[in-house]
Design an enzyme around this catalytic site. Structure first.
Site, PDB file in Angstrom:
ATOM      1  N   TYR A  61      -2.916  -1.601 -13.782  1.00  0.00           N
ATOM      2  CA  TYR A  61      -1.358  -2.366 -13.788  1.00  0.00           C
ATOM      3  C   TYR A  61      -0.447  -1.557 -13.777  1.00  0.00           C
ATOM      4  CZ  TYR A  61      -0.895  -1.253 -18.480  1.00  0.00           C
ATOM      5  OH  TYR A  61      -1.176  -0.860 -19.866  1.00  0.00           O
ATOM      6  N   LYS A 101       0.816  -1.268   0.214  1.00  0.00           N
ATOM      7  CA  LYS A 101      -0.023   0.095  -0.002  1.00  0.00           C
ATOM      8  C   LYS A 101       1.340   1.369  -0.158  1.00  0.00           C
ATOM      9  CE  LYS A 101      -3.076   1.908   3.035  1.00  0.00           C
ATOM     10  NZ  LYS A 101      -4.629   2.130   4.014  1.00  0.00           N
ATOM     11  N   SER A 114      -2.432   2.447 -17.624  1.00  0.00           N
ATOM     12  CA  SER A 114      -2.281   2.276 -16.661  1.00  0.00           C
ATOM     13  C   SER A 114      -2.085   2.969 -15.825  1.00  0.00           C
ATOM     14  CB  SER A 114      -0.854   1.255 -16.844  1.00  0.00           C
ATOM     15  OG  SER A 114       0.142   2.179 -16.835  1.00  0.00           O
TER      16      SER A 114
END
Length: 117
Positions: A58, A9, A25
């Protein structure tokens, strides 16, 4: 049994760019990637503190030390430059392993520097 848990995170990082005309992305400063244990191509969830948007995409590696956080392609419509976001990745682990697992969580400063961990 496998369960999904938080693996990494990046908490409260500032969006520096939104590029609608890119393939797609999120581009993340390589230093932030290393500090949070996120790799290029990894699926991540983006949570926008400013507007409540959530999306998945991603990761593309950005220039080390740049502080770059750029949402690309359609994701660029979900953020504005200077929005504060949280970037989260998940892993599937066996139940007993998941109980012991410790995620990599970082708290970048206002300039997206990795000084806070």
């Amino acid at each position: 049994m496998l369960i999904e848990v938080v693996k990494s995170k990046i908490h409260r990082v500032k969006v520096t760019q939104a590029d609608l005309n890119y393939i797609g992305s999120i581009t993340i400063d390589e230093d932030l990637m290393k500090a949070s244990n996120i790799i290029e191509g990894e699926k991540v969830q983006i949570v926008n503190i400013n507007n409540g948007e959530r999306l998945e995409t991603y990761v593309i590696k950005g220039e080390s030390g740049s502080g770059e956080i750029c949402l690309n392609g359609p994701a660029a419509r979900k953020v504005a430059v200077n929005d504060i976001i949280i970037i989260i990745s998940y892993a599937q682990l066996e139940f007993e392993e998941a109980k012991k697992f410790k995620p990599s969580v970082i708290f970048p400063d206002e300039t997206n520097n990795t000084l806070k961990t």
